[in-house]
Design an enzyme around this catalytic site. Structure first.
Site, mmCIF file in Angstrom:
data_model
loop_
_atom_site.group_PDB
_atom_site.id
_atom_site.type_symbol
_atom_site.label_atom_id
_atom_site.label_comp_id
_atom_site.label_asym_id
_atom_site.label_seq_id
_atom_site.Cartn_x
_atom_site.Cartn_y
_atom_site.Cartn_z
ATOM 1 N N GLY A 169 -6.035 -7.886 -10.130
ATOM 2 C CA GLY A 169 -7.203 -7.365 -10.847
ATOM 3 C C GLY A 169 -8.002 -6.487 -9.902
ATOM 4 O O GLY A 169 -7.462 -5.537 -9.319
ATOM 5 N N SER A 170 -9.264 -6.831 -9.700
ATOM 6 C CA SER A 170 -10.124 -5.977 -8.868
ATOM 7 C C SER A 170 -9.626 -5.901 -7.429
ATOM 8 O O SER A 170 -9.906 -4.918 -6.731
ATOM 9 C CB SER A 170 -11.566 -6.482 -8.891
ATOM 10 N N GLU A 197 -15.352 -14.358 -6.686
ATOM 11 C CA GLU A 197 -14.529 -14.618 -7.869
ATOM 12 C C GLU A 197 -14.913 -15.938 -8.499
ATOM 13 O O GLU A 197 -14.094 -16.836 -8.630
ATOM 14 C CB GLU A 197 -13.041 -14.625 -7.491
HETATM 15 C C1 BEZ Z 1 -7.461 -10.160 -8.409
HETATM 16 O O1 BEZ Z 1 -6.327 -10.479 -8.205
HETATM 17 O O2 BEZ Z 1 -7.864 -9.067 -8.218
HETATM 18 C C2 BEZ Z 1 -8.352 -11.191 -8.949
HETATM 19 C C3 BEZ Z 1 -8.240 -11.514 -10.250
HETATM 20 C C4 BEZ Z 1 -9.053 -12.486 -10.741
HETATM 21 C C5 BEZ Z 1 -9.963 -13.112 -9.941
HETATM 22 C C6 BEZ Z 1 -10.026 -12.779 -8.635
HETATM 23 C C7 BEZ Z 1 -9.230 -11.797 -8.116
#
Ligand code: BEZ
Length: 180
Positions: A8-9, A84
């Site tokens: 994700g981010s 997170e």
């Molecule tokens: C990530 O992998 O970017 C991510 C996704 C969800 C929560 C924290 C990090």
């Protein structure tokens, strides 16, 4: 040395020092906008939507893994635990790498597991798109999160029909406060 897998981010904004960066995937999961965000891309009263990994046999989810050194890990994980928040737990997954799909290292990753308080599993894309189009939180708009993720996936040649469909749906919806 610990690895962190970002789907994700963390793909576009790792925000920590790393030794190595590895495009890779995990088997048996799909990326879904099925996690409410009351603290980053929404508010407790109007939570946005962010991604989590959802088990699905035979699926693959591509992302970026980062190798960090042990000393840095002692600082990074407490920071990420704060960044997170809202329902994510730290899990260990096996990474797979390259066209030959060989086994890579194991990596830590944050997953909003089914049943956590912020899990919105099964929500329809049209509903998710309406929430994303309307949501805003301390980290910025939910549209911005979606667009940054879509752009980062395209930059890495990662196709994700769920994310790309949401981009199309959200583009058709008005922004809050937009003039008619
Ligand atoms: C990530 O992998 O970017 C991510 C996704 C969800 C929560 C924290 C990090």
């Amino acid at each position: 040395m610990p690895w962190i897998f970002g789907y994700g981010s963390l793909i576009w904004r790792p925000d920590f020092k790393y030794e190595e960066r590895l495009p890779c995937y995990v088997r048996g999961y799909v990326r879904r906008f099925w996690q409410a965000s009351p603290d980053h891309r929404g508010t407790p009263a109007a939570p946005g939507r962010v991604v989590t990994l959802v088990p699905e046999a035979a699926a693959e989810t591509w992302g970026i893994a980062y190798r960090i050194d042990e000393a840095a890990a002692r600082e990074i994980f407490p920071q990420l635990d704060v960044r997170e928040q809202a329902g994510y737990s730290l899990e260990t997954l096996l990474l797979r790498v390259g066209d030959e799909r060989r086994e890579g290292p194991r990596a830590l990753t944050y997953i909003g597991l089914a049943g956590n308080d912020a899990y919105t599993g099964g929500e329809a894309p049209t509903t998710i798109a309406q929430v994303i189009a309307a949501s805003h939180g301390p980290s910025g708009s939910n549209r911005d999160y979606l667009h940054r993720l879509g752009r980062a996936l395209r930059e890495h040649d990662i196709a994700d029909p769920h994310v790309f469909e949401l981009e199309t749906l959200v583009a058709e919806l008005p922004s809050p406060g937009a003039q008619k």
